[in-house]
Scaffold this motif. Structure first.
Motif, PDB file in Angstrom:
ATOM      1  N   ALA A 227      -4.673  -8.524   9.956  1.00 35.53           N
ATOM      2  CA  ALA A 227      -4.019  -9.811  10.231  1.00 35.53           C
ATOM      3  C   ALA A 227      -2.549  -9.650  10.627  1.00 35.53           C
ATOM      4  O   ALA A 227      -2.002 -10.499  11.323  1.00 35.53           O
ATOM      5  CB  ALA A 227      -4.135 -10.723   9.012  1.00 35.53           C
ATOM      6  N   THR A 228      -1.912  -8.571  10.171  1.00 30.73           N
ATOM      7  CA  THR A 228      -0.498  -8.389  10.518  1.00 30.73           C
ATOM      8  C   THR A 228      -0.327  -7.355  11.632  1.00 30.73           C
ATOM      9  O   THR A 228       0.786  -7.136  12.108  1.00 30.73           O
ATOM     10  CB  THR A 228       0.327  -7.917   9.296  1.00 30.73           C
ATOM     11  OG1 THR A 228      -0.165  -6.643   8.862  1.00 30.73           O
ATOM     12  CG2 THR A 228       0.233  -8.929   8.153  1.00 30.73           C
ATOM     13  N   GLY A 229      -1.423  -6.700  12.021  1.00 37.65           N
ATOM     14  CA  GLY A 229      -1.341  -5.674  13.066  1.00 37.65           C
ATOM     15  C   GLY A 229      -0.561  -4.452  12.617  1.00 37.65           C
ATOM     16  O   GLY A 229       0.069  -3.774  13.419  1.00 37.65           O
ATOM     17  N   THR A 230      -0.584  -4.186  11.304  1.00 38.87           N
ATOM     18  CA  THR A 230       0.137  -3.020  10.771  1.00 38.87           C
ATOM     19  C   THR A 230      -0.802  -2.201   9.871  1.00 38.87           C
ATOM     20  O   THR A 230      -1.956  -2.566   9.668  1.00 38.87           O
ATOM     21  CB  THR A 230       1.350  -3.440   9.903  1.00 38.87           C
ATOM     22  OG1 THR A 230       0.862  -4.000   8.677  1.00 38.87           O
ATOM     23  CG2 THR A 230       2.237  -4.440  10.622  1.00 38.87           C
ATOM     24  N   HIS A 231      -0.262  -1.088   9.327  1.00 38.30           N
ATOM     25  CA  HIS A 231      -1.009  -0.296   8.343  1.00 38.30           C
ATOM     26  C   HIS A 231      -0.290  -0.291   7.000  1.00 38.30           C
ATOM     27  O   HIS A 231      -0.530   0.557   6.151  1.00 38.30           O
ATOM     28  CB  HIS A 231      -1.169   1.140   8.834  1.00 38.30           C
ATOM     29  CG  HIS A 231      -2.006   1.259  10.068  1.00 38.30           C
ATOM     30  ND1 HIS A 231      -1.475   1.241  11.342  1.00 38.30           N
ATOM     31  CD2 HIS A 231      -3.343   1.351  10.221  1.00 38.30           C
ATOM     32  CE1 HIS A 231      -2.450   1.331  12.224  1.00 38.30           C
ATOM     33  NE2 HIS A 231      -3.598   1.401  11.583  1.00 38.30           N
ATOM     34  N   VAL A 232       0.611  -1.248   6.824  1.00 39.19           N
ATOM     35  CA  VAL A 232       1.502  -1.224   5.656  1.00 39.19           C
ATOM     36  C   VAL A 232       0.725  -1.208   4.342  1.00 39.19           C
ATOM     37  O   VAL A 232       0.988  -0.385   3.459  1.00 39.19           O
ATOM     38  CB  VAL A 232       2.474  -2.430   5.686  1.00 39.19           C
ATOM     39  CG1 VAL A 232       3.202  -2.577   4.361  1.00 39.19           C
ATOM     40  CG2 VAL A 232       3.472  -2.277   6.827  1.00 39.19           C
ATOM     41  N   LEU A 233      -0.237  -2.103   4.181  1.00 43.94           N
ATOM     42  CA  LEU A 233      -0.928  -2.214   2.884  1.00 43.94           C
ATOM     43  C   LEU A 233      -1.714  -0.936   2.570  1.00 43.94           C
ATOM     44  O   LEU A 233      -1.645  -0.419   1.449  1.00 43.94           O
ATOM     45  CB  LEU A 233      -1.844  -3.439   2.870  1.00 43.94           C
ATOM     46  CG  LEU A 233      -1.122  -4.795   2.924  1.00 43.94           C
ATOM     47  CD1 LEU A 233      -2.130  -5.942   3.041  1.00 43.94           C
ATOM     48  CD2 LEU A 233      -0.250  -4.999   1.677  1.00 43.94           C
ATOM     49  N   ARG A 234      -2.462  -0.439   3.565  1.00 48.51           N
ATOM     50  CA  ARG A 234      -3.266   0.756   3.291  1.00 48.51           C
ATOM     51  C   ARG A 234      -2.391   1.982   3.056  1.00 48.51           C
ATOM     52  O   ARG A 234      -2.668   2.788   2.181  1.00 48.51           O
ATOM     53  CB  ARG A 234      -4.252   1.005   4.443  1.00 48.51           C
ATOM     54  CG  ARG A 234      -5.509   0.154   4.303  1.00 48.51           C
ATOM     55  CD  ARG A 234      -6.361   0.196   5.541  1.00 48.51           C
ATOM     56  NE  ARG A 234      -5.647  -0.429   6.666  1.00 48.51           N
ATOM     57  CZ  ARG A 234      -6.139  -0.517   7.889  1.00 48.51           C
ATOM     58  NH1 ARG A 234      -7.316   0.012   8.168  1.00 48.51           N
ATOM     59  NH2 ARG A 234      -5.459  -1.111   8.841  1.00 48.51           N
ATOM     60  N   GLU A 235      -1.302   2.114   3.821  1.00 44.18           N
ATOM     61  CA  GLU A 235      -0.437   3.279   3.637  1.00 44.18           C
ATOM     62  C   GLU A 235       0.304   3.221   2.309  1.00 44.18           C
ATOM     63  O   GLU A 235       0.435   4.236   1.616  1.00 44.18           O
ATOM     64  CB  GLU A 235       0.557   3.378   4.811  1.00 44.18           C
ATOM     65  CG  GLU A 235      -0.114   3.938   6.061  1.00 44.18           C
ATOM     66  CD  GLU A 235       0.801   3.954   7.287  1.00 44.18           C
ATOM     67  OE1 GLU A 235       0.292   4.271   8.370  1.00 44.18           O
ATOM     68  OE2 GLU A 235       2.005   3.645   7.151  1.00 44.18           O
ATOM     69  N   MET A 236       0.780   2.043   1.957  1.00 42.86           N
ATOM     70  CA  MET A 236       1.463   1.934   0.663  1.00 42.86           C
ATOM     71  C   MET A 236       0.494   2.202  -0.480  1.00 42.86           C
ATOM     72  O   MET A 236       0.814   2.893  -1.439  1.00 42.86           O
ATOM     73  CB  MET A 236       2.083   0.538   0.491  1.00 42.86           C
ATOM     74  CG  MET A 236       3.457   0.393   1.139  1.00 42.86           C
ATOM     75  SD  MET A 236       4.153  -1.252   0.814  1.00 42.86           S
ATOM     76  CE  MET A 236       4.375  -1.217  -0.977  1.00 42.86           C
ATOM     77  N   TYR A 237      -0.708   1.632  -0.378  1.00 43.03           N
ATOM     78  CA  TYR A 237      -1.693   1.818  -1.453  1.00 43.03           C
ATOM     79  C   TYR A 237      -2.016   3.299  -1.658  1.00 43.03           C
ATOM     80  O   TYR A 237      -2.125   3.765  -2.806  1.00 43.03           O
ATOM     81  CB  TYR A 237      -2.967   1.027  -1.156  1.00 43.03           C
ATOM     82  CG  TYR A 237      -4.053   1.278  -2.183  1.00 43.03           C
ATOM     83  CD1 TYR A 237      -3.924   0.781  -3.487  1.00 43.03           C
ATOM     84  CD2 TYR A 237      -5.172   2.054  -1.875  1.00 43.03           C
ATOM     85  CE1 TYR A 237      -4.886   1.038  -4.437  1.00 43.03           C
ATOM     86  CE2 TYR A 237      -6.144   2.308  -2.828  1.00 43.03           C
ATOM     87  CZ  TYR A 237      -6.003   1.803  -4.111  1.00 43.03           C
ATOM     88  OH  TYR A 237      -6.947   2.064  -5.059  1.00 43.03           O
ATOM     89  N   ALA A 238      -2.148   4.028  -0.560  1.00 46.30           N
ATOM     90  CA  ALA A 238      -2.496   5.451  -0.660  1.00 46.30           C
ATOM     91  C   ALA A 238      -1.498   6.200  -1.540  1.00 46.30           C
ATOM     92  O   ALA A 238      -1.864   7.100  -2.292  1.00 46.30           O
ATOM     93  CB  ALA A 238      -2.561   6.073   0.744  1.00 46.30           C
ATOM     94  N   ARG A 239      -0.227   5.826  -1.478  1.00 48.99           N
ATOM     95  CA  ARG A 239       0.788   6.502  -2.304  1.00 48.99           C
ATOM     96  C   ARG A 239       0.946   5.846  -3.676  1.00 48.99           C
ATOM     97  O   ARG A 239       0.896   6.512  -4.703  1.00 48.99           O
ATOM     98  CB  ARG A 239       2.151   6.467  -1.599  1.00 48.99           C
ATOM     99  CG  ARG A 239       2.322   7.486  -0.490  1.00 48.99           C
ATOM    100  CD  ARG A 239       3.789   7.539  -0.064  1.00 48.99           C
ATOM    101  NE  ARG A 239       4.661   8.002  -1.145  1.00 48.99           N
ATOM    102  CZ  ARG A 239       5.923   7.608  -1.302  1.00 48.99           C
ATOM    103  NH1 ARG A 239       6.453   6.734  -0.488  1.00 48.99           N
ATOM    104  NH2 ARG A 239       6.654   8.096  -2.287  1.00 48.99           N
ATOM    105  N   TRP A 240       1.164   4.528  -3.665  1.00 47.51           N
ATOM    106  CA  TRP A 240       1.508   3.828  -4.916  1.00 47.51           C
ATOM    107  C   TRP A 240       0.382   3.885  -5.954  1.00 47.51           C
ATOM    108  O   TRP A 240       0.646   3.788  -7.151  1.00 47.51           O
ATOM    109  CB  TRP A 240       1.839   2.363  -4.626  1.00 47.51           C
ATOM    110  CG  TRP A 240       3.147   2.122  -3.955  1.00 47.51           C
ATOM    111  CD1 TRP A 240       3.563   2.668  -2.763  1.00 47.51           C
ATOM    112  CD2 TRP A 240       4.215   1.269  -4.394  1.00 47.51           C
ATOM    113  NE1 TRP A 240       4.806   2.187  -2.446  1.00 47.51           N
ATOM    114  CE2 TRP A 240       5.233   1.331  -3.419  1.00 47.51           C
ATOM    115  CE3 TRP A 240       4.395   0.444  -5.508  1.00 47.51           C
ATOM    116  CZ2 TRP A 240       6.420   0.606  -3.539  1.00 47.51           C
ATOM    117  CZ3 TRP A 240       5.576  -0.267  -5.627  1.00 47.51           C
ATOM    118  CH2 TRP A 240       6.584  -0.176  -4.653  1.00 47.51           C
TER     119      TRP A 240
END
Ligand SMILES: [Zn+2]
Length: 316
Positions: free
Chosen positions: A259-272
């Motif tokens: 929905a945002t056209g980004t990978h922010v949630l998946r990339e952050m989740y992978a680390r956090w």
């Protein structure tokens, strides 16, 4: 073999006890004294009042449910489930709202919240309540596996005050002050193993909220402030990701990122999820233009991310 049979018997007894305990817990739902229906954002919320005194009366409490649900509907564009039930448990000689809990798919309602309201709750306490909004926010996100519980609580912690600002129920400066107070409680302590593996109160509620704040800022930085976490969360609810559905977290994050056209949630989740991630909060507040002045905060209009700060609470 005898040992094994014994364990089967003990195991069955434990299962039976759990089932009975659950049944008794919901038996408390049965004695409903009165009901009011509240319509909000395309949904109907059945507000059931269990037996017990409420000095303000049921109409005032139902009015508070309507305000809380309206804030959630403003944030998500509509109320996330078509039917919900809220069970109010009056508690004699007490003040305020407490012990709120929300489940999905109970008794034919996609969303069900149970909350205690003290008999002596004042109009001011009712107007300042945050718990109802927090509980109703839970209805707008799928039920996740236990290790991802921080995401459900963090989200509700982060979204609730923003929804109230967007609905005109709270002042933006108030919630940035609360974030400055609250977010440090979500930072990893020594021995932290990431959000999926560190189930303390601080990491569950405020660690999850910190994840949401950083994700919101990152999405807005990447999209020139055209998209935010709100777009991701609206898309997840619109895709049917509500509390009555069991989803793996990856599915929710993927829908949100799309929905945002980004990978922010998946990339952050992978680390956090698997390691402690430290956030330089002092730098973040500075960039967002939020400055503590005594008991209050001041906004810095020329700060590099002042537009992002405004975008986070802008009604749309
Ligand atoms: Zn919660």
């Amino acid at each position: 073999m005898a040992d094994k049979r014994l364990w089967v018997v003990v195991g069955s007894a434990v299962v039976l006890l759990v089932v009975v305990a659950h049944a008794l817990q919901f038996r408390r739902d049965v004695k409903v004294e009165s009901t009011r229906n509240v319509s909000v954002g395309g949904a109907t919320i059945q507000v059931d009042f269990a037996e017990g005194p409420l000095d303000l009366g049921t109409e005032a409490v139902a009015g508070r449910v309507k305000d809380a649900a309206s804030a959630v509907a403003v944030y998500y564009g509509r109320f996330p489930v078509s039917r919900a039930r809220m069970l109010i448990l009056p508690v004699r000689d007490r003040h305020g709202l407490f012990r709120g809990t929300t489940w999905g798919g109970v008794g034919g309602f996609p969303g069900f919240t149970r909350i205690s309201v003290g008999q002596q709750t004042t109009a001011k306490e009712l107007a300042e309540d945050w718990m109802m909004t927090h509980e109703l926010t839970h209805m707008a996100f799928p039920n996740l596996p236990d290790e991802n519980h921080w995401m459900e609580e963090g989200l509700a912690t982060y979204v609730e005050p923003i929804a109230r600002v967007e609905a005109g129920q709270l002042d933006a400066k108030t919630i940035w002050r609360e974030m400055m107070d609250g977010m440090p409680k979500g930072e990893p302590e020594a021995g932290d193993q990431g959000l999926d593996r560190t189930h303390t109160w601080g990491r569950t509620y405020w660690g999850g909220a910190l994840f949401c704040l950083v994700a919101d800022v990152e999405i807005r930085k990447e999209t020139k402030n055209r998209k935010g976490l709100q777009d991701a969360l609206r898309a997840i609810a619109a895709a049917g990701g509500t509390i009555d559905q069991d989803w793996p977290i990856e599915r929710a994050l993927e829908v949100g990122d799309r929905a945002t056209g980004t990978h922010v949630l998946r990339e952050m989740y992978a680390r956090w999820s698997v390691e402690p991630v430290n956030v330089d909060l002092a730098a973040l507040w500075r960039e967002l233009g939020v400055r503590r002045v005594g008991d209050l905060v001041e906004f810095e209009g020329k700060a590099p991310l002042a537009g992002v700060r405004e975008g986070i609470t802008a009604r749309r």
